[in-house]
Design an enzyme around this catalytic site. Sequence first.
Site, mmCIF file in Angstrom:
data_model
loop_
_atom_site.group_PDB
_atom_site.id
_atom_site.type_symbol
_atom_site.label_atom_id
_atom_site.label_comp_id
_atom_site.label_asym_id
_atom_site.label_seq_id
_atom_site.Cartn_x
_atom_site.Cartn_y
_atom_site.Cartn_z
ATOM 1 N N ALA A 232 1.033 -1.227 -0.092
ATOM 2 C CA ALA A 232 0.110 0.099 -0.930
ATOM 3 C C ALA A 232 0.836 0.800 -0.053
ATOM 4 O O ALA A 232 1.948 1.139 0.721
ATOM 5 C CB ALA A 232 -1.124 -0.138 1.203
ATOM 6 N N CYS A 233 0.208 2.660 -1.132
ATOM 7 C CA CYS A 233 0.958 3.508 -1.334
ATOM 8 C C CYS A 233 0.617 4.882 -1.617
ATOM 9 O O CYS A 233 -0.662 4.141 -0.772
ATOM 10 C CB CYS A 233 1.934 3.724 -2.086
ATOM 11 S SG CYS A 233 0.915 3.631 -3.835
ATOM 12 N N PRO A 234 0.825 5.979 -0.720
ATOM 13 C CA PRO A 234 -0.201 6.670 -0.321
ATOM 14 C C PRO A 234 -0.910 7.329 -1.361
ATOM 15 O O PRO A 234 -2.070 7.453 -1.004
ATOM 16 C CB PRO A 234 0.686 8.214 -0.175
ATOM 17 C CG PRO A 234 2.367 7.364 0.024
ATOM 18 C CD PRO A 234 2.098 5.570 -0.345
#
Length: 559
Positions: A112-114
């Site tokens: 998960a990334c921003p």
Amino acid sequence: MKILLLEDVASGKAKGFLVRQVLAAAAANAGHTVVENAADAEIALVLGANLPNNPQLTGKKVYLTELASAFAAPEQTLSTAVENAADYVTPSESAVSAPSTGGVKNIVAVTACPTGVAHTFMSAEAIEAYAKQQGWNVKVETRGQVGAGNPISAEEVAAADLVFVAADIDVDLSKFDGKLMYRTSTGLALKKTAAEFDKAFKEAKIFTATAQSAVKQEVKTEKKGVYSHLMTGVSHMLPVVVAGGLIIALSFVFGIEAFKEEGTLAAALMQIGGGSAFGLMIPVLSGYIAYSIADRPGLTPGLVGGMLASSIGAGFLGGIISGFLAGYVAKAIADHVKLPPTMNALKPILIIPFIATLVVGLIMIYIVGEPVAWIMRSMTEFLTGMQSGSAIMLGIILGAMMCFDMGGPVNKAAYTFGVGLLASSSYLPMAAVMAAGMVPALGMGLATFLARKKFSASEREGGKASFVLGLCFISEGAIPFAARDPMRVIPSCMAGGALTGALSMLFGAQLMAPHGGIFVLAIPGAIQPVLLYLVAILAGTAVTGFLYAAIKPKEESLV
């Protein structure tokens, strides 16, 4: 007697919550104290079918009971637990030991990334590729903007030897309770996959979902801090801004000022995009910054603080301030306000939202709001009245920042600056930011075409993928090239990005939507002027592509 209440996560959160409340009331009547931390407990009462693999229980007395019996006879359950609690023994040593070096390992992973786009899926691909090279069974769950992709089942969790979490934002990991877990960033999982897995098998620890809020899990390589909280807010704000910007652009199809005529479709579109979607932008940013810091109790004061920032005119700077203020105020109340066990359930739904919202609201109105609003007005006036020289310099700075780390903190800082100014109707910086952000991936794709003999077959294939990602405004497509040759790739990209940013500002390009890349051109009015904007992107891409093709060393071994 000090008693710790724990429930088996498989029993369901709602049912466990009700049983805990009944037992807490019975404990108070019997003169016992219910504690929140294992370190303070004399006895741990576990509600469910199985004892958890929880290192915090080592050396404690524990008693296991079914939820149904505890709910039906709480006083008797407590009495029996006090009399019959036994020393805690780990249920299964094999479940908590590190995976053996031989045999096939079962790996489950979460990424998960921003923004929930590039790093999320690129790190997932890197994890899958490495695990398959080692002959392991692997399944990667991506937590992107559209929710969980390729979800991991309960059976797969049970069979897993290791949970590998590559996340730059907060994600719900409760289903991995009791499993060996290693946490890192998406960037390291992508660039140093083998090294991170080596660390994982040496440093993984048992994850305890029930203690997650009280005992923060160690996050390797990137400590939870200001940047992570800010990116959590930005990631939740982004869909709101994209939708609003595109709908505003649609209203301009009928004319730049057509929305001013009431009752028209243009006016309706502007009301949806500008009045509603953009109106939610700052509250969502503020709310989810606070959520990242204090979990759900921080959401309400964060949203209200963001709404006040928006109404006062404090803009995205005020939203960021109110988000951090709300988060830390809510967290302080949660950590330091002690209530009787029977009233603990009121803290997240009544006490924290009420006090934190009141405190944040008063501070925003009487202390923070006006000074920040003045700063935002001054910034907006400066951007609006910029002469060509200052505009070009700003474009150079933003363009170079977008290409420096390709999705990293510097890139995200420039991007957040551009997105934040959309709420103040400042569209010039956002145009420069997106145009420059497309250059690294486009430039690397062009370089593999111009100097084919300098690249291996796999790199040439990677160049094609990089070019497509660049068209989509995904700078991370250039990361594989930067990882192999950073001293040449990064300066080449920054040179092209700086030129693109400068030209975009010089041409007065305005962008209504903060994402979508070249495909936003299909929406009339989303970018103005279109042809000159394309010229800026092509010029920067050419500089990056030709420069890197020229300075990349020729390697005779490549075919």
